[in-house]
Structure formats: structure tokens, C-alpha cells
Design a protein around this motif. Structure first.
Motif, PDB file in Angstrom:
ATOM      1  N   PRO A   1       0.898  -1.154  -0.128  1.00 19.57           N
ATOM      2  CA  PRO A   1       0.202   0.145   0.019  1.00 19.57           C
ATOM      3  C   PRO A   1       0.894   1.520  -0.059  1.00 19.57           C
ATOM      4  O   PRO A   1       0.320   2.284  -0.442  1.00 19.57           O
ATOM      5  N   GLN A   2       2.144   1.257   0.500  1.00 13.26           N
ATOM      6  CA  GLN A   2       2.924   2.388   0.457  1.00 13.26           C
ATOM      7  C   GLN A   2       3.714   2.709  -0.954  1.00 13.26           C
ATOM      8  O   GLN A   2       3.545   3.541  -1.595  1.00 13.26           O
ATOM      9  N   CYS A   3       4.278   1.518  -1.425  1.00 12.72           N
ATOM     10  CA  CYS A   3       5.049   1.867  -2.666  1.00 12.72           C
ATOM     11  C   CYS A   3       4.590   1.350  -3.807  1.00 12.72           C
ATOM     12  O   CYS A   3       5.070   1.389  -5.024  1.00 12.72           O
ATOM     13  N   LYS A   4       3.547   0.647  -3.734  1.00 17.47           N
ATOM     14  CA  LYS A   4       2.773   0.020  -4.885  1.00 17.47           C
ATOM     15  C   LYS A   4       3.567  -1.349  -5.479  1.00 17.47           C
ATOM     16  O   LYS A   4       3.116  -1.760  -6.530  1.00 17.47           O
ATOM     17  N   ALA A   5       4.859  -1.501  -4.944  1.00 16.69           N
ATOM     18  CA  ALA A   5       5.534  -2.716  -5.583  1.00 16.69           C
ATOM     19  C   ALA A   5       4.637  -3.936  -5.357  1.00 16.69           C
ATOM     20  O   ALA A   5       4.078  -4.068  -4.068  1.00 16.69           O
ATOM     21  N   LEU A   6       4.837  -4.951  -6.000  1.00 19.94           N
ATOM     22  CA  LEU A   6       4.290  -6.219  -5.912  1.00 19.94           C
ATOM     23  C   LEU A   6       5.232  -7.025  -4.809  1.00 19.94           C
ATOM     24  O   LEU A   6       6.196  -7.076  -4.892  1.00 19.94           O
ATOM     25  N   CYS A   7       4.463  -7.388  -3.977  1.00 20.81           N
ATOM     26  CA  CYS A   7       5.017  -8.295  -2.764  1.00 20.81           C
ATOM     27  C   CYS A   7       4.360  -9.471  -2.330  1.00 20.81           C
ATOM     28  O   CYS A   7       3.263  -9.591  -2.646  1.00 20.81           O
TER      29      CYS A   7
ATOM     30  N   THR B   1       0.853  -7.639   3.430  1.00 23.75           N
ATOM     31  CA  THR B   1       2.266  -7.803   2.576  1.00 23.75           C
ATOM     32  C   THR B   1       3.471  -7.448   3.343  1.00 23.75           C
ATOM     33  O   THR B   1       3.710  -6.950   4.437  1.00 23.75           O
ATOM     34  N   TRP B   2       4.536  -8.183   2.795  1.00 25.63           N
ATOM     35  CA  TRP B   2       5.804  -7.893   3.621  1.00 25.63           C
ATOM     36  C   TRP B   2       6.581  -7.227   2.284  1.00 25.63           C
ATOM     37  O   TRP B   2       6.837  -7.841   1.319  1.00 25.63           O
TER      38      TRP B   2
ATOM     39  N   ASP C   1       8.977  -1.051   3.203  1.00 27.41           N
ATOM     40  CA  ASP C   1       7.980  -0.703   4.071  1.00 27.41           C
ATOM     41  C   ASP C   1       7.610  -1.481   5.117  1.00 27.41           C
ATOM     42  O   ASP C   1       6.952  -1.084   5.928  1.00 27.41           O
ATOM     43  N   GLY C   2       8.228  -2.750   5.107  1.00 25.19           N
ATOM     44  CA  GLY C   2       7.651  -3.498   6.203  1.00 25.19           C
ATOM     45  C   GLY C   2       6.324  -4.125   5.775  1.00 25.19           C
ATOM     46  O   GLY C   2       5.777  -4.401   4.841  1.00 25.19           O
ATOM     47  N   VAL C   3       5.723  -4.733   6.902  1.00 20.09           N
ATOM     48  CA  VAL C   3       4.178  -5.268   6.898  1.00 20.09           C
ATOM     49  C   VAL C   3       3.168  -4.357   6.968  1.00 20.09           C
ATOM     50  O   VAL C   3       3.045  -3.256   7.683  1.00 20.09           O
ATOM     51  N   HIS C   4       2.276  -4.541   5.942  1.00 21.40           N
ATOM     52  CA  HIS C   4       1.071  -3.608   5.877  1.00 21.40           C
ATOM     53  C   HIS C   4      -0.063  -4.300   5.126  1.00 21.40           C
ATOM     54  O   HIS C   4       0.149  -5.229   4.293  1.00 21.40           O
TER      55      HIS C   4
END
Ligand code: ZN
Length: 405
Positions: free
Chosen positions: A46-52, A81-82, A86-89
Motif C-alpha cells: 500500500p505504500q510503494c505499490k511494488a508487488l510483494c 504484504t511484506w 516498507d515492512g508489513v502492511h
């Protein structure tokens, strides 16, 4: 098509989610739709939009639109997501806003209903607590309010409203030229105008753009205007002057009643303009004014002042108002003598009303709507509720909501 496939299509869940199970639960029965995400999917951080990758899941529940007469809830284990950065969101789900216990469509229904009914009525209809409904209203109202563009506002009116009879005041700032209520702030000090100056900057405007401020004659607003809008012309508008005339009339009535006049139940027949009264009340007004000459004189003074406001130009208004003040000062009615003095003290601002083309219509309209909003927020337990109801009714907001179709 299985019921699960049908609900998946009807909910428009996108390709990452599907309805895994639907069942009737509990007493009274409610429809529960269990959603699951497609296995092995990656989700956007949710922070950087990268697929995690998925870290873990948390079960959440959302109230959705009723399924016929049944309450309907969506339940899903929402992945977290990890992300390396950005860690866990928790991921964003497509059917609900972050932190909301309602689906977007349910929120759209709440907003739709809020245009028609008070919050406690909605709570009954939807079988929800009013706190949960207020949370939705506050979110969308504040979001829409924050997006408003005030760069073209030129003439404003400042007006106080009592939140409850006798205590707690709020200040309303409105646009005299059409966009309704701009801002509501607690209190009625000069700082109310400071708050508006600040808000104006945040909404794409500049205090220097304000050309005129219509207001009542309270020293606090005058001080606030001088501090924050020194270039603006001060106008004491018809609405506020007539309000004072109405209060003067009411003082005369009360004094007479105190002196023993039979005026019980006369309040409504004496208040306001004669053309708004029923035939019965018009008759009662005429009879009372004939019986009590002081009351008759007070009524004529008020109605004459009202008529002066129909003057075609400022020159006419000035001479008529001057004559009216002389008459009021000689009237031997203390409240009208006091009003005449007040008018003389605020002469310039009162006359300014006549050549600005300003009308009191916007002020009266917004004032009426705010009285209704007060009812919507039932008793004003909370300033935020009252302000939300007022913005909802009087601020001409544009909401960004999913369409129910
Ligand atoms: Zn990230």
C-alpha cells in the motif's frame, strides 16, 4: 453458475478475489459471503505499490447492502504484504475503504439516505449504530470539504448560531454569491475570522480577494474583520438588522405582558412578516395592535424599517432611515430607541448594504438549513456531528462515491 460464482460477478471483485462460500447464518438470518484471494497471488504494497509476497492474513468483516430483507456481510482474510522497503502492511481491498466496516456500496447508500433523513432514522432503517453511520458521513464530508476551491469567493457573510438555546455558539462563514456554507467554527470570537483566513489559503484563496463581509454588529466580528480582512468593506446586512428589529418588538411585547396585558399565545402572530401568516394569525395581529397601542407602534416601526429595505437606491434609503431613527427615538419605546442608536452607530455599514447589490437571501437560506441540520444531529452532542450535518445540508459538496446502479 454456482451461487458463489454469481456473487463473485455481482460484487465486481476483480481478478484477485472470489466468493468462496455463501451461507445463511445466525438468528435473525443474515447472508455471509466468505471471500478469498486467489492462491499464490502477489499484492501491491500500500505504500510503494511494488508487488510483494504475503506475510500473513487478518480476518475482517464488512457490512454490505442488504440481500433482499437479509443483512449481508462480507468476510475475508485480508493479506498483509511484506515489503522490503516498507515492512508489513495490510493490502487495500477493492470493495472497501481502509479502516471502514462498510463496503463502498454500503457507504454510498448511507450517503444517499443522509440526504433524506436524520441519522437516528437511518440507524433504525439500517439497524446500525449511529456512531458507525456518523463515521461514514464525517469521512466523506471532510474529504469533499477539503477539495473545495474558494479562489473565486469575493463576498462572505459571517453569522453566529447558538448550538443549543443560550449556550455554545458557532460561527458560520458563507459565500454570499452561491456556494453556500463555507466554514463552521466553534465560538464567536474575532478568531473565527482568523480561522476563515487560514482556511481560505488552504482552499486556493487569499484573504486579499475578499471584497465585502456581511455581518451582525458584534464587536468581535468587527475586530476579526479589521485584523484579517482589512481591505474588505463591512456591510451590516438586512437580515441582521431585521433580526434586531424583531427582538425589539419582542421586548415591547414581553414588557406589556409583564405589565398585565393579555398576550398569552400571541408570539407567533406577532413574529415575522404579515404575508407569511395564516388569515387567523393576521386577524389576531391586527386586533392586538389595535388593543395595545404600544404594540401597534412597535409593529409599525418594525414594518416601516422592513419597507425601507425596499428602497431603490442608497440616497433614498439614507433619508428614509434617518427619518425612521428620529421617529424611533421619539417613540417612547425603549427597545426601539436603543435600536435607533445602534443603527446610527453603524450608519456606514448599514447604508453600504444598499449599493452593493448584496441580498440577505443566501444568509437566510443557509440559516434555515442550519436549523434543520441541528435537528439532523439531534441535540448536538458533539460539535463535529453538527458541523458535518451542516456541511452535508448547506455546503453544496461534491462527493466521490461509487455509483449504485
Ligand atoms: Zn512498499
Amino acid at each position: 453458475m454456482t451461487p458463489e460464482e454469481l456473487f463473485t460477478a455481482a460484487l465486481g471483485l476483480g481478478r484477485q478475489w472470489r466468493v468462496a462460500q455463501c451461507r445463511f447464518e445466525g438468528e435473525p438470518k443474515r447472508l455471509e459471503l466468505r471471500l478469498e484471494h486467489v492462491p499464490g497471488e502477489h499484492f501491491e504494497c500500500p505504500q510503494c505499490k511494488a508487488l510483494c509476497g504475503v506475510h500473513d492474513t487478518i480476518e475482517r468483516r464488512w457490512r454490505h447492502l442488504n440481500f433482499f430483507q437479509y443483512r449481508c456481510e462480507l468476510v475475508a482474510k485480508v493479506p498483509r504484504t511484506w515489503c522490503r522497503r516498507d515492512g508489513v502492511h495490510q493490502v487495500q481491498v477493492p470493495w472497501a475503504r481502509e479502516g471502514s466496516g462498510f463496503t463502498l456500496l454500503m457507504e454510498a447508500l448511507v450517503m444517499l439516505l443522509s440526504a433524506e433523513m436524520p441519522v437516528d432514522g437511518m440507524a433504525d432503517l439500517l439497524q446500525e449504530t449511529d456512531t458507525r453511520l456518523w463515521r461514514v458521513l464525517i469521512h466523506y464530508v471532510e474529504q469533499a470539504q477539503a477539495r473545495r476551491d474558494w479562489s473565486t469567493v469575493r463576498r462572505i457573510a459571517v453569522d453566529e448560531t447558538s448550538a443549543r438555546r443560550g449556550h455554545r455558539y458557532v460561527t458560520n462563514v458563507l459565500d454570499c454569491d452561491g456556494t453556500g456554507l463555507l466554514l463552521m467554527v466553534e465560538g464567536r470570537s474575532s478568531e473565527a475570522l482568523g480561522c476563515f483566513a487560514q482556511a481560505l489559503r488552504e482552499h486556493g484563496g487569499d484573504p486579499a480577494q475578499i471584497q465585502a463581509i456581511a455581518m451582525d454588529m458584534s464587536p468581535a466580528y468587527l475586530k476579526g474583520a479589521a485584523e484579517h480582512f482589512p481591505q474588505a468593506q463591512i456591510i451590516f446586512d438586512k437580515f441582521h438588522v431585521m433580526l434586531l428589529a424583531g427582538q425589539a418588538l419582542e421586548s415591547v411585547r414581553r414588557q406589556l405582558q409583564h405589565d398585565g396585558a393579555e398576550l398569552k399565545g400571541s408570539l407567533w402572530s406577532l413574529r415575522g412578516n404579515v404575508w407569511n401568516l395564516s388569515a387567523e394569525r393576521q386577524k389576531q395581529r391586527r386586533a392586538l395592535c389595535l388593543q395595545y397601542t404600544k404594540l401597534g407602534r412597535a409593529m409599525t416601526l418594525r414594518e416601516t424599517l422592513q419597507a425601507i429595505y425596499a428602497s431603490p437606491d442608497q440616497v433614498t434609503a439614507e433619508s428614509q432611515l434617518n427619518w425612521w431613527c428620529g421617529w424611533a427615538l421619539r417613540s417612547r419605546l425603549e427597545p426601539f430607541r436603543a435600536l435607533a442608536k445602534t443603527v446610527r452607530q453603524h450608519w456606514e455599514g448599514i447604508l453600504a448594504y444598499f449599493n452593493t447589490g448584496l441580498t440577505s437571501a443566501a444568509i437566510e437560506a443557509v440559516n434555515g438549513i442550519i436549523q434543520l441540520a441541528k435537528r439532523m444531529a439531534r441535540g448536538f452532542k458533539n460539535f463535529i456531528y453538527f458541523r458535518t450535518a451542516a456541511y452535508l445540508r448547506a455546503a453544496r459538496l461534491k462527493f466521490e462515491l461509487p455509483v449504485i446502479n
